[in-house]
Design a protein around this motif. Structure first.
Motif, PDB file in Angstrom:
ATOM      1  N   ARG A   1     -66.847  -9.792  28.096  1.00 19.44           N
ATOM      2  CA  ARG A   1     -66.868  -8.325  28.031  1.00 19.44           C
ATOM      3  C   ARG A   1     -65.545  -7.863  27.439  1.00 19.44           C
ATOM      4  NH1 ARG A   1     -67.919  -3.501  31.136  1.00 19.44           N
ATOM      5  NH2 ARG A   1     -67.736  -1.870  29.553  1.00 19.44           N
ATOM      6  N   TRP A   2     -64.461  -8.505  27.908  1.00 21.24           N
ATOM      7  CA  TRP A   2     -63.133  -8.098  27.461  1.00 21.24           C
ATOM      8  C   TRP A   2     -62.475  -9.217  26.673  1.00 21.24           C
ATOM      9  CZ3 TRP A   2     -62.727  -3.170  27.825  1.00 21.24           C
ATOM     10  CH2 TRP A   2     -63.456  -2.509  28.822  1.00 21.24           C
ATOM     11  N   ILE A   3     -61.697  -8.810  25.692  1.00 24.25           N
ATOM     12  CA  ILE A   3     -60.993  -9.744  24.831  1.00 24.25           C
ATOM     13  C   ILE A   3     -59.566  -9.229  24.685  1.00 24.25           C
ATOM     14  CG2 ILE A   3     -61.502  -8.708  22.590  1.00 24.25           C
ATOM     15  CD1 ILE A   3     -62.510 -11.579  21.797  1.00 24.25           C
ATOM     16  N   THR A   4     -58.749  -9.881  23.880  1.00 20.42           N
ATOM     17  CA  THR A   4     -57.318  -9.540  23.822  1.00 20.42           C
ATOM     18  C   THR A   4     -57.065  -8.086  23.471  1.00 20.42           C
ATOM     19  OG1 THR A   4     -57.240 -10.248  21.511  1.00 20.42           O
ATOM     20  CG2 THR A   4     -56.694 -11.888  23.183  1.00 20.42           C
ATOM     21  N   SER A   5     -57.923  -7.482  22.643  1.00 21.61           N
ATOM     22  CA  SER A   5     -57.696  -6.104  22.200  1.00 21.61           C
ATOM     23  C   SER A   5     -58.526  -5.092  22.969  1.00 21.61           C
ATOM     24  CB  SER A   5     -58.027  -5.979  20.706  1.00 21.61           C
ATOM     25  OG  SER A   5     -59.356  -6.386  20.464  1.00 21.61           O
ATOM     26  N   GLY A   6     -59.188  -5.514  24.044  1.00 22.82           N
ATOM     27  CA  GLY A   6     -60.014  -4.598  24.814  1.00 22.82           C
ATOM     28  C   GLY A   6     -61.456  -5.066  24.844  1.00 22.82           C
ATOM     29  N   GLU A   7     -62.394  -4.137  24.684  1.00 23.76           N
ATOM     30  CA  GLU A   7     -63.817  -4.465  24.747  1.00 23.76           C
ATOM     31  C   GLU A   7     -64.212  -5.322  23.556  1.00 23.76           C
ATOM     32  OE1 GLU A   7     -68.120  -4.065  25.196  1.00 23.76           O
ATOM     33  OE2 GLU A   7     -66.923  -3.682  23.408  1.00 23.76           O
ATOM     34  N   GLY A   8     -65.038  -6.360  23.811  1.00 20.30           N
ATOM     35  CA  GLY A   8     -65.307  -7.377  22.814  1.00 20.30           C
ATOM     36  C   GLY A   8     -65.940  -6.883  21.534  1.00 20.30           C
ATOM     37  N   HIS A   9     -66.758  -5.830  21.595  1.00 19.13           N
ATOM     38  CA  HIS A   9     -67.419  -5.336  20.387  1.00 19.13           C
ATOM     39  C   HIS A   9     -66.426  -4.958  19.296  1.00 19.13           C
ATOM     40  CE1 HIS A   9     -71.089  -4.615  22.939  1.00 19.13           C
ATOM     41  NE2 HIS A   9     -71.665  -4.973  21.817  1.00 19.13           N
ATOM     42  N   PHE A  10     -65.240  -4.493  19.694  1.00 12.82           N
ATOM     43  CA  PHE A  10     -64.280  -4.021  18.704  1.00 12.82           C
ATOM     44  C   PHE A  10     -63.742  -5.159  17.831  1.00 12.82           C
ATOM     45  CE2 PHE A  10     -64.424  -0.389  21.451  1.00 12.82           C
ATOM     46  CZ  PHE A  10     -64.183   0.690  20.599  1.00 12.82           C
ATOM     47  N   VAL A  11     -63.958  -6.396  18.247  1.00 14.08           N
ATOM     48  CA  VAL A  11     -63.502  -7.541  17.471  1.00 14.08           C
ATOM     49  C   VAL A  11     -64.602  -8.071  16.562  1.00 14.08           C
ATOM     50  CG1 VAL A  11     -62.652  -9.927  17.635  1.00 14.08           C
ATOM     51  CG2 VAL A  11     -61.807  -8.192  19.207  1.00 14.08           C
ATOM     52  N   VAL A  12     -65.857  -7.994  17.019  1.00 15.52           N
ATOM     53  CA  VAL A  12     -66.934  -8.683  16.321  1.00 15.52           C
ATOM     54  C   VAL A  12     -67.903  -7.751  15.615  1.00 15.52           C
ATOM     55  CG1 VAL A  12     -68.456  -8.776  18.333  1.00 15.52           C
ATOM     56  CG2 VAL A  12     -68.634 -10.557  16.588  1.00 15.52           C
TER      57      VAL A  12
ATOM     58  N   ARG B   1     -62.105  13.143  19.978  1.00 16.42           N
ATOM     59  CA  ARG B   1     -62.093  12.161  18.896  1.00 16.42           C
ATOM     60  C   ARG B   1     -60.667  11.873  18.435  1.00 16.42           C
ATOM     61  NH1 ARG B   1     -64.534  14.183  14.528  1.00 16.42           N
ATOM     62  NH2 ARG B   1     -65.289  16.143  15.427  1.00 16.42           N
ATOM     63  N   ILE B   2     -59.812  12.879  18.477  1.00 14.01           N
ATOM     64  CA  ILE B   2     -58.395  12.648  18.171  1.00 14.01           C
ATOM     65  C   ILE B   2     -57.791  11.689  19.200  1.00 14.01           C
ATOM     66  CG2 ILE B   2     -56.112  13.722  18.094  1.00 14.01           C
ATOM     67  CD1 ILE B   2     -57.429  16.214  16.925  1.00 14.01           C
ATOM     68  N   GLN B   3     -58.063  11.960  20.482  1.00 18.64           N
ATOM     69  CA  GLN B   3     -57.540  11.091  21.543  1.00 18.64           C
ATOM     70  C   GLN B   3     -58.120   9.680  21.426  1.00 18.64           C
ATOM     71  OE1 GLN B   3     -58.818  13.587  24.810  1.00 18.64           O
ATOM     72  NE2 GLN B   3     -56.758  14.406  25.122  1.00 18.64           N
ATOM     73  N   ASN B   4     -59.403   9.588  21.090  1.00 15.01           N
ATOM     74  CA  ASN B   4     -60.041   8.286  20.932  1.00 15.01           C
ATOM     75  C   ASN B   4     -59.380   7.495  19.803  1.00 15.01           C
ATOM     76  OD1 ASN B   4     -62.149   6.552  21.938  1.00 15.01           O
ATOM     77  ND2 ASN B   4     -63.229   6.875  19.996  1.00 15.01           N
ATOM     78  N   THR B   5     -59.066   8.175  18.709  1.00 13.10           N
ATOM     79  CA  THR B   5     -58.380   7.530  17.592  1.00 13.10           C
ATOM     80  C   THR B   5     -56.996   7.051  18.008  1.00 13.10           C
ATOM     81  OG1 THR B   5     -59.569   8.940  16.023  1.00 13.10           O
ATOM     82  CG2 THR B   5     -57.583   7.842  15.220  1.00 13.10           C
ATOM     83  N   PHE B   6     -56.299   7.878  18.782  1.00  9.95           N
ATOM     84  CA  PHE B   6     -54.969   7.493  19.260  1.00  9.95           C
ATOM     85  C   PHE B   6     -55.042   6.211  20.091  1.00  9.95           C
ATOM     86  CE2 PHE B   6     -52.034   7.552  22.897  1.00  9.95           C
ATOM     87  CZ  PHE B   6     -50.818   7.455  22.223  1.00  9.95           C
ATOM     88  N   PHE B   7     -55.998   6.156  21.035  1.00 13.03           N
ATOM     89  CA  PHE B   7     -56.116   4.967  21.876  1.00 13.03           C
ATOM     90  C   PHE B   7     -56.548   3.747  21.069  1.00 13.03           C
ATOM     91  CE2 PHE B   7     -56.027   7.927  25.436  1.00 13.03           C
ATOM     92  CZ  PHE B   7     -55.362   7.194  26.406  1.00 13.03           C
ATOM     93  N   TYR B   8     -57.378   3.951  20.056  1.00 14.35           N
ATOM     94  CA  TYR B   8     -57.793   2.833  19.196  1.00 14.35           C
ATOM     95  C   TYR B   8     -56.577   2.242  18.471  1.00 14.35           C
ATOM     96  CZ  TYR B   8     -59.956   0.296  15.358  1.00 14.35           C
ATOM     97  OH  TYR B   8     -60.305  -0.678  14.447  1.00 14.35           O
ATOM     98  N   VAL B   9     -55.779   3.113  17.869  1.00 13.46           N
ATOM     99  CA  VAL B   9     -54.582   2.651  17.151  1.00 13.46           C
ATOM    100  C   VAL B   9     -53.612   1.984  18.120  1.00 13.46           C
ATOM    101  CG1 VAL B   9     -52.572   3.395  15.814  1.00 13.46           C
ATOM    102  CG2 VAL B   9     -54.832   4.372  15.328  1.00 13.46           C
ATOM    103  N   LEU B  10     -53.454   2.575  19.307  1.00 14.30           N
ATOM    104  CA  LEU B  10     -52.564   1.998  20.314  1.00 14.30           C
ATOM    105  C   LEU B  10     -53.039   0.605  20.721  1.00 14.30           C
ATOM    106  CD1 LEU B  10     -50.153   2.342  22.256  1.00 14.30           C
ATOM    107  CD2 LEU B  10     -51.748   3.369  23.896  1.00 14.30           C
ATOM    108  N   ASN B  11     -54.348   0.447  20.952  1.00 18.49           N
ATOM    109  CA  ASN B  11     -54.885  -0.862  21.324  1.00 18.49           C
ATOM    110  C   ASN B  11     -54.640  -1.890  20.230  1.00 18.49           C
ATOM    111  OD1 ASN B  11     -55.799   0.059  23.776  1.00 18.49           O
ATOM    112  ND2 ASN B  11     -57.914   0.344  23.122  1.00 18.49           N
TER     113      ASN B  11
END
Length: 531
Positions: A178-189, A213-223
Motif C-alpha cells: 500500500r505504501w512505498i518510499t514516496s507514499g501511496e504505491g500508485h504514485f510510483v507505478v 488542488r493548490i494544497q494537493n500540489t504542494f504536498f505532491y511536490v513535498l513528497n
C-alpha cells in the motif's frame, strides 16, 4: 460451522481447479507491525499451497518470529536496530504530534519537529538499507540463497532493501504493497493526476476545490522532494556501490512484475491504474468465529443495547493519560458495554460497563451480531474488517495515513471523526452517540460491505493466484510498462509539444511572410500603373 464452510469451500474448489506451482520457493522481505500481519496471512496461504517460504528478518524484530511452522527464516544482524522496531518510537512521535496540534509549540518548535521527523525518516531508511549491505557482504549467505534457487521475491516495499537483493539474484518481484518510499504505491507505478487524486499526507476527497488542488500540489511536490533527497539517497549509494552508474534504484522500484495493492475501490477513490496491479484490499477479512466463553458472557450481558469495540492498532501502545481519562468518562455515560484494547495505564474513572483487554479477537468481535460501533484509529486492517462486517466507525486518527482513511469513510457517510488533540468527554460522547443513534451510518457501511463482498474471487485468492502466476511465467513483463525509463520530458510529451509549437510558429511565420511578400508585390505593381 456454516460460516466456516462458506469461506473455505470456495477456496478449496478454486485451489483444486486453478493452475499452481508445485513446490515453488519464495523469498520474503516483510516490514514490521501491521504490515507483517498482512504478509504473514499471505505466506500462510502460500505455504498451504505447498510452497516453501523463507522470510528475511532482523535479529531485533519483535513481530516476526524466527521459527514458525509455515516458513523458514534468515536472521540478519544489523549494526543497530531499525527505529520502527523499537516499541516506544511511535509513542514519542505521537506525543510530539499531539503537543504541536494543541498549540503547545511555536513556529520554530514546529519547524524543528518537522526537521527531526525528516531526519528520523532518513535514519530509518539508512538503517534498513544496511540489510542489503549485510547480506551482500556475507558471501556464504548469498551463495546459500543462490543455491536454494528461489522462484520469486515477495516483499513489502515500505522498506525496499529487498528490491536490491532481488535484482542481485535476478529474480522476478511481487510487491505486497500500500505504501512505498514516496507514499501511496500508485504514485510510483500508475498515472496519478493530482487534480483529482489526493496525494499522500493530504486528507482530501477526489472532489477538490481550487484551493485544495493548490494544497494537493504542494504536498505532491513535498513528497517527491522528501523521496528524492531524504529517502532514496541511501539506496542510490548502494546501487552505485554494487551495480554501478547504469542502474537506477527508482527504476528497480518501479520495475516490479506485480503489485498486490491492498486497496478496494469501495473504500479508495477511483483513479487510473495499470495492468500489473492486482487489488487485494480486505484480503485478511473472513467470517467471525465464536468468542471465548468469558467474552461471550460479557457481550451477552449488554442486552438490547449491544456493545462498542475500541482499538487503536498495533503500533501505538497507548494514548496519553489525559485523553484516555476523557474517553473512559464518556464510555461510562452510555448504556452499551465497551471492550477496549488498552495497553497503557488503566484510567481511574473507568466505568463498570467497560472491559479493558491487552488483546482481543478483533475480527470475531466485529462480526458479532451485538456489535454497534467500532472506535478505531483508522488503520487499514481495522477499516477493511469494519467494512467487511458492516460496522460504522468513530475515528480517532493519530498518525500517517489514518487521517486520509477516516476521511474516505466520512465522505461515504460511514464514519465520523474526533480530533485526538481536541478530544474531551463531551465531543467524544457526542460522536459515539451520533454513530449509535443515526441509522444512516450503519446503512451506509452495510452498503459498502455488500459491495466489498460482491467479488468473483476472494482477494486472498487473487493474491495467491498472481504470486503463482509470476512464478509460473518467470515474471510478468508483458503487463509492465517501461514508461518509467523514459526521460521526464518524453513521458510528459514536453518535446512533442515544443516541436508542435515550433512547427506552428514556423508555419505562422511562413504565412505572415508570404502575405507580406504578396502585399509588397501588389503595391509594387500598382505604383507604376498609377504613374
Amino acid at each position: 460451522m456454516g460460516n466456516i464452510s462458506a469461506l473455505f469451500l470456495p477456496l478449496l474448489v478454486v485451489f483444486l481447479i486453478s493452475p499452481s506451482v508445485h513446490g515453488g520457493k519464495i523469498l520474503v522481505f516483510p516490514v514490521e507491525g501491521s504490515h507483517w500481519v498482512n504478509m504473514n496471512l499471505l505466506i500462510q496461504s502460500l505455504h498451504a499451497r505447498g510452497h516453501e517460504v523463507t522470510v528475511v528478518r532482523t535479529a531485533t524484530s519483535w513481530y516476526i518470529k524466527e521459527s514458525e511452522p509455515h516458513y523458514r527464516s534468515i536472521t540478519v544482524t544489523l549494526p543497530e536496530a531499525i527505529s520502527i522496531e523499537e516499541r516506544d518510537f511511535f509513542i514519542m512521535f505521537l506525543d510530539k504530534m499531539l503537543e504541536i496540534k494543541r498549540g503547545g509549540a511555536s513556529l520554530m518548535g514546529f519547524l524543528n519537529f518537522y526537521w527531526e521527523m525528516l531526519m528520523s525518516l532518513s535514519k530509518i531508511h539508512q538503517q534498513a538499507s544496511l540489510l542489503a549491505v549485510e547480506m551482500f557482504e556475507n558471501k556464504t549467505l548469498m551463495q546459500r540463497i543462490r543455491d536454494t534457487h528461489f522462484d520469486v521475491v515477495l516483499l513489502d516495499p515500505g522498506l525496499p532493501a529487498g528490491v536490491l537483493v532481488a535484482h542481485e539474484l535476478k529474480l522476478p518481484t511481487v510487491f505486497n504493497v500500500r505504501w512505498i518510499t514516496s507514499g501511496e504505491g500508485h504514485f510510483v507505478v500508475a498515472p496519478s493526476p493530482i487534480s483529482y487524486v489526493p496525494t499522500s499526507g493530504y486528507a482530501a476527497s477526489d472532489k477538490m476545490s481550487f484551493v485544495e488542488r493548490i494544497q494537493n500540489t504542494f504536498f505532491y511536490v513535498l513528497n517527491m522532494w522528501i523521496d528524492r533527497f531524504v529517502v532514496c539517497p541511501h539506496y542510490d549509494r548502494l546501487v552505485d556501490r554494487y551495480y554501478g552508474p547504469d542502474v537506477d534504484f527508482y527504476h528497480l522500484l518501479q520495475g516490479a512484475d506485480m503489485w498486490l495493492m491492498r486497496v478496494d475501490f469501495v473504500f479508495e477513490f477511483p483513479r487510473p491504474t495499470m495492468p500489473n496491479i492486482a487489488y487485494i484490499g480486505g484480503f485478511q477479512c473472513k467470517p467471525s468465529q465464536p468468542l471465548s466463553s468469558e467474552l461471550e458472557a460479557f457481550v451477552q450481558s449488554s442486552g438490547e443495547h449491544g456493545f462498542i469495540l475500541m482499538s487503536l492498532g498495533t503500533l501505538v501502545e497507548g494514548l496519553p493519560v489525559e485523553i484516555t481519562t476523557e474517553i473512559a468518562a464518556a464510555f461510562a455515560q452510555i448504556p452499551q458495554k465497551v471492550i477496549w484494547r488498552h495497553a497503557g495505564k488503566r484510567p481511574s474513572n473507568l466505568g463498570n460497563n467497560t472491559l479493558l483487554v491487552k488483546w482481543m479477537p478483533q475480527n470475531d468481535l466485529l462480526g458479532h451480531p451485538k456489535i454497534r460501533a467500532f472506535v478505531a484509529h483508522g488503520g487499514t486492517n481495522g477499516i477493511y474488517e469494519a467494512i467487511y462486517h458492516g460496522v460504522p466507525i468513530v475515528g480517532i486518527p493519530l498518525l500517517f495515513d489514518q487521517f486520509e482513511n477516516i476521511l474516505r469513510l466520512e465522505t461515504r457517510g460511514a464514519a465520523t471523526a474526533v480530533d485526538a488533540s481536541k478530544l474531551n468527554r463531551q465531543n467524544f460522547l457526542e460522536a459515539v452517540q451520533e454513530v449509535l443513534h443515526n441509522p444512516t451510518y450503519r446503512e451506509n457501511m452495510k452498503r459498502l460491505s455488500e459491495l466489498h463482498r460482491d467479488k468473483a474471487m476472494h482477494p486472498l485468492e487473487t493474491a495467491v493466484f498472481w504470486v503463482e502466476f509470476v512464478m509460473r511465467h518467470k515474471g510478468a513483463s508483458h503487463l509492465r510498462t517501461d514508461s518509467y525509463k523514459m526521460p521526464w520530458y518524453a513521458y510528459y510529451s514536453v518535446d512533442v509539444v515544443c516541436f508542435l509549437l515550433a512547427a506552428l510558429l514556423l508555419l505562422t511565420a511562413i504565412v505572415v511572410a508570404s502575405i507580406r511578400f504578396l502585399c509588397f508585390r501588389l503595391c509594387r505593381t500598382r505604383k507604376p500603373k498609377q504613374e
